[in-house]
Design a protein around this motif. Structure first.
Motif, short mmCIF file in Angstrom:
data_model
loop_
_atom_site.label_atom_id
_atom_site.label_comp_id
_atom_site.label_asym_id
_atom_site.label_seq_id
_atom_site.Cartn_x
_atom_site.Cartn_y
_atom_site.Cartn_z
N PRO A 190 5.61 -4.38 -8.56
CA PRO A 190 5.05 -3.03 -8.76
C PRO A 190 5.63 -2.31 -9.98
CG PRO A 190 6.58 -3.02 -6.91
CD PRO A 190 6.55 -4.41 -7.43
N HIS A 191 6.70 -2.81 -10.54
CA HIS A 191 7.39 -2.19 -11.69
C HIS A 191 8.04 -0.85 -11.34
CE1 HIS A 191 6.13 -5.12 -14.68
NE2 HIS A 191 4.96 -5.15 -14.06
N ALA A 249 18.03 10.26 12.42
CA ALA A 249 18.44 10.53 11.04
C ALA A 249 18.72 9.25 10.28
CB ALA A 249 19.68 11.43 11.02
N ASN A 250 19.22 8.25 11.01
CA ASN A 250 19.62 7.03 10.31
C ASN A 250 18.47 6.06 10.03
OD1 ASN A 250 22.58 6.86 9.67
ND2 ASN A 250 22.60 7.72 11.72
N VAL A 251 17.33 6.27 10.67
CA VAL A 251 16.21 5.36 10.36
C VAL A 251 15.05 6.06 9.67
CG1 VAL A 251 16.75 3.74 12.22
CG2 VAL A 251 15.17 5.63 12.65
N ILE A 252 15.06 7.40 9.69
CA ILE A 252 13.85 8.09 9.27
C ILE A 252 13.56 7.94 7.78
CG2 ILE A 252 14.84 10.40 8.84
CD1 ILE A 252 11.56 9.55 10.67
N PHE A 253 14.62 7.85 6.97
CA PHE A 253 14.38 7.68 5.52
C PHE A 253 13.69 6.35 5.24
CE2 PHE A 253 17.67 10.96 5.04
CZ PHE A 253 17.08 11.74 4.06
N LEU A 254 13.96 5.39 6.10
CA LEU A 254 13.40 4.06 5.93
C LEU A 254 11.87 4.08 5.94
CD1 LEU A 254 14.78 1.24 5.76
CD2 LEU A 254 14.31 1.00 8.19
N VAL A 255 11.29 4.95 6.77
CA VAL A 255 9.84 4.93 6.92
C VAL A 255 9.14 6.03 6.12
CG1 VAL A 255 9.89 3.81 9.17
CG2 VAL A 255 9.99 6.30 9.05
N ILE A 256 9.86 6.62 5.19
CA ILE A 256 9.27 7.71 4.40
C ILE A 256 7.96 7.29 3.68
CG2 ILE A 256 10.15 7.86 2.04
CD1 ILE A 256 11.27 10.50 2.64
N PRO A 257 7.83 6.04 3.23
CA PRO A 257 6.56 5.68 2.60
C PRO A 257 5.36 5.90 3.51
CG PRO A 257 8.18 3.96 2.21
CD PRO A 257 8.79 4.93 3.18
N TRP A 258 5.55 5.84 4.82
CA TRP A 258 4.43 6.02 5.74
C TRP A 258 4.34 7.46 6.26
CZ3 TRP A 258 7.36 1.61 5.38
CH2 TRP A 258 6.67 0.48 4.94
N LEU A 259 5.41 8.21 6.07
CA LEU A 259 5.36 9.61 6.48
C LEU A 259 4.65 10.45 5.42
CD1 LEU A 259 8.96 10.20 7.89
CD2 LEU A 259 6.88 9.76 9.18
N ASP A 260 4.82 10.02 4.17
CA ASP A 260 4.16 10.74 3.08
C ASP A 260 2.73 10.22 2.98
OD1 ASP A 260 3.22 11.76 0.71
OD2 ASP A 260 5.15 11.58 -0.33
N ARG A 261 1.78 11.03 3.40
CA ARG A 261 0.40 10.53 3.48
C ARG A 261 -0.44 10.94 2.28
NH1 ARG A 261 -1.15 12.22 9.37
NH2 ARG A 261 -3.07 11.04 9.02
N TYR A 316 8.57 5.69 -3.78
CA TYR A 316 8.53 4.84 -2.58
C TYR A 316 7.09 4.56 -2.16
CZ TYR A 316 7.87 9.61 -1.00
OH TYR A 316 7.42 10.89 -0.89
N LYS A 317 6.15 5.14 -2.93
CA LYS A 317 4.76 5.14 -2.45
C LYS A 317 4.06 3.81 -2.63
CE LYS A 317 3.90 9.94 -2.59
NZ LYS A 317 2.78 10.84 -2.61
N LYS A 318 2.85 3.80 -2.14
CA LYS A 318 2.03 2.60 -2.06
C LYS A 318 2.29 1.61 -3.20
CE LYS A 318 -2.57 1.11 -0.91
NZ LYS A 318 -3.95 1.51 -0.70
N GLY A 319 2.62 0.40 -2.84
CA GLY A 319 2.92 -0.62 -3.82
C GLY A 319 4.41 -0.77 -4.02
N ARG A 320 5.15 0.32 -3.80
CA ARG A 320 6.61 0.25 -4.02
C ARG A 320 7.38 0.33 -2.71
NH1 ARG A 320 5.40 3.59 -8.72
NH2 ARG A 320 5.40 2.21 -10.51
N GLU A 321 6.72 0.09 -1.60
CA GLU A 321 7.41 0.22 -0.30
C GLU A 321 8.61 -0.71 -0.18
OE1 GLU A 321 4.14 -0.29 -0.62
OE2 GLU A 321 2.98 0.90 0.80
N MET A 322 8.45 -1.93 -0.70
CA MET A 322 9.54 -2.89 -0.54
C MET A 322 10.76 -2.51 -1.38
SD MET A 322 8.60 -4.69 1.84
CE MET A 322 10.08 -5.65 1.93
#
Lengths: 416, 292
Positions: free
Chosen positions: A217-218, A333-345, A118-124
């Protein structure tokens, strides 16, 4: 208009008009996939196949299903199950498929988390995937209600009731969603529309978007390795198939997927023919009765973890009622997975087992979700209620601590 | 090898979760109950070791039973229509043509002696409730006479075939006075409004009970409803093991009529998938040889 010459073959005729050769290259034979992937990367194709099976079996069910409170139950349990030739087969494929699709979605999703896809480049890719998860949840929930059984009725009652907890507009919102003061014919009819038209349309759109979001991003790979797709694909096309790090979607990647699909289908049809009841709550074979509450009300297994986060809060904290706390935790709980790319720093893309802190975080999350799922079904009394509370709290703490854990990881990696 | 490890991890996680939400949760929500008992040992007012005399039983039945009960098999039609009988007794009294076959002899004898305690309905018919069971207790009758009645009912009992038609006959005799089976076109012989008053609630339609309750539950429930649903007004019917099997078989024949089709087709589909997966594996190996 372009110039058209007489075609020598059917392929050429179509190619001149629709560019099918280029299309096949873009979609299949020159759509490059990393070579170092394991069978977990086949889950996407499994999901596509399951969605197709759900769509087709759903269309057949739609021919006989009656969205009316007086007829819905019998149209499913008698007409489809007993009178229509192979109606039972379509129903079981649909019901088992609906349950199993969530199992595969979860495997797909946690594969993404494990490998940092899910990281940088693959957020979408991640966001469109989570959007699909939400749409599938809505689809599953609206479909669960249609047979008008006892559990579907009461699950619908409880879930719609949740919206009543929203400040100011809650009560009106519940009536608006139900189309009545209680779960009634209007509710069934609108859930029917949502289940067979609006949500599937949105899902189809989201699937296309999810696939599209992969192109730039492949796909990630087993080691989180970065490589030059253009150079690697040229190697492959030049004939160095063994040296290239990439493979075309067709036939190489798909040949593996088809094998995984074959194994999966043995399991799937075992469930359909010999263990369909795992996906069907026996209480749902009693017709809905608004005057008689079942002894225990619980959702389908794939919602149990978030249901437990909702009801784990059973006492007041700092003047806020348990119900409100639960509702907030449920929303979280229902939205937090959505923003995981920004939680993982941490910027490193690596599988969890190669990350010093994240590996613990990941496995604690898995255990916590399993505990939530199992206790979500058990009656919330005595020690069960405290386990539920502890697991719900752990869930929140895990996500709130993720930015700090991953920041520490990034620092540690920077020092090296 | 690595892929097998990944698969093992997934299977373990899924297996633990499945165990928790299915077998374990089920065992918590539905604790085990006493096993079904077809000896009906708790009722022992009548010594059932006595050998009955069917001849004498016939005379006793004609003097005591046929005022209320039809016995079509012995040429005694019902004296009233179902509606009138239900209005008079609260529920339509059973036709006794099948009684000697479907009820356990020990239960039947003790039922005649004291119906309420044989059926485990003391909580419903007692001095405080002031409710009277429609059939009087024949506890004044000599045990030998009661056994003669049982012998007579056994001698005239209708034989049924061991197929769906026979199962249906047993179901109707055992359950058909109170329960509908909509998917089989069976309507309770007692009119609904009488039933509601008599039972306190409308007895459920049994079309899908094989699925909503399952064979395991029905096995205990039919044998003794109080074990699973304390305080229910459903009586212990007193079916012997064979009759109960026939009733459950009929519920499955109606409620899960495609079971045989499902099982026979299932084998073929799974066999097909095994072949498919094997061929897919060979194909995969061939293609990946070129890239590895």
């Amino acid at each position: 208009m372009a110039k058209f010459k007489k075609a020598d073959s059917m392929l050429e005729w179509f190619d001149q008009r629709l560019g099918v050769v280029n299309f096949a290259k873009v979609m299949m034979t020159e759509y490059w996939i990393p070579k170092n992937i394991n069978f977990l990367w086949a889950m996407g194709v499994l999901l596509t196949m399951l969605f197709t099976m759900l769509l087709v079996s759903g269309i057949f069910l739609l021919m006989y299903y009656k969205p009316d409170v007086n007829m819905a139950f019998d149209s499913v349990n008698y007409t489809i199950m007993q009178e229509v030739a192979y109606g039972w087969l379509f129903r079981h494929i649909h019901a088992v498929g609906a349950s199993v699709v969530f199992l595969i979605i979860y495997i797909h999703m946690f594969t993404g988390i494990y490998y940092g896809s899910y990281k940088k480049g693959r957020e979408m890719i991640w966001i469109s995937g989570m959007l699909l998860f939400m749409l599938f949840s809505a689809e599953g929930f609206s479909g669960y209600m249609l047979p008008w059984g006892q559990m579907s009725y009461w699950a619908a009652y409880v879930i719609t009731e949740i919206f009543g907890g929203i400040p100011f507009i809650g009560d009106d919102l519940v009536v608006w969603i139900r189309g009545n003061f209680y779960v009634a014919d209007a509710t069934l009819t609108r859930f029917f529309m949502l289940h067979v038209l609006l949500i599937p349309l949105a899902i189809l759109g989201a699937i296309v978007f999810h696939f599209y979001s992969l192109r730039f991003p492949h796909v990630n790979n087993e080691k989180g390795e970065f490589f030059d797709y253009e150079a690697e694909s040229e190697k492959y096309l030049a004939g160095d198939k063994k040296g290239s790090k990439v493979i075309p979607f067709w036939p190489v990647f798909l040949s593996k997927d088809v094998f995984v699909m074959g194994v999966f289908l043995i399991f799937f049809f075992y469930l359909v023919f010999f263990h369909y009841s795992f996906a069907m709550d026996p209480i749902n074979f009693d017709k809905a009765n608004g005057l008689k509450t079942p002894a225990h009300i619980y959702p389908e297994w794939y919602f149990l973890w978030s249901y437990e986060v909702l009801r784990g809060w059973f006492f007041e904290i700092a003047g806020i009622s348990g119900k409100s706390l639960g509702l907030m935790a449920f929303g979280f709980a229902n939205v937090i997975f959505l923003v995981i790319p920004w939680l993982d720093r941490s910027p490193t893309v690596k599988p969890a087992n190669q990350r010093p802190f994240f590996k613990y975080w990941f496995w604690i999350l898995m255990v916590d979700l399993m505990v939530l799922t199992e206790f979500g079904k058990l009656p919330p009394t005595g020690p069960n209620a405290w386990v539920g509370f502890g697991a719900s709290l752990t869930f929140l703490v895990l996500f709130l601590s993720l930015p700090f854990i991953t920041k520490m990881e990034a620092k540690k990696a920077g020092r090296k | 090898m690595k892929e097998f490890k990944i698969l093992a991890v997934i299977l373990i996680l899924v297996g633990i979760t499945y165990y928790g939400i299915e077998p374990y949760a089920h065992s918590v929500m539905h604790p085990e109950v006493a096993p079904a008992d077809f000896t009906f040992q708790d009722v022992k007012n009548v010594d059932t070791k006595l050998t009955g005399n069917a001849e004498n039983g016939k005379a006793l039945v004609e003097a005591n039973c046929i005022a209320c009960h039809a016995i079509e098999a012995a040429g005694h039609p019902a004296v009233m229509s179902n509606a009138d009988a239900a209005a008079s007794y609260g529920v339509v009294p059973p036709d006794l043509s099948h009684a000697g076959r479907i009820y356990d002899a020990n239960f039947l004898a003790n039922f005649v002696f004291d119906p309420v305690s044989a059926m485990h309905l003391q909580h419903k018919y007692n001095a405080e409730s002031g409710k009277q069971f429609p059939m009087p207790a024949y506890n004044w009758m000599a045990p030998q006479d009661i056994m003669d009645i049982v012998a007579y009912l056994q001698s005239i009992a209708v034989k049924v075939s061991d197929d769906k038609a026979g199962h249906k006959a047993t179901f109707e005799a055992a359950c058909g006075r109170c329960h509908n089976m909509q998917y089989a076109g069976i309507e309770a012989t007692t009119p609904e409004e009488n039933l509601k008053t008599y039972m306190g609630t409308t007895p459920p339609d049994l079309s899908q009970y094989i699925k909503s309750r399952g064979e395991h539950y029905l096995h205990s429930f039919v044998n003794d409803p109080q074990v699973l649903l304390k305080g229910t007004s459903m009586p212990r019917v007193g079916l012997n093991e064979k009759a109960q099997e026939e009733v459950i078989a009929y519920m499955e024949e109606i409620g899960d009529s495609k079971k045989a089709e499902r099982n026979s087709l299932g084998i073929w589909v799974m066999a097909y998938m095994v072949v498919f997966a094997f061929l897919a594996y060979l194909w995969k190996r061939k293609i990946w040889e070129e890239v590895h």
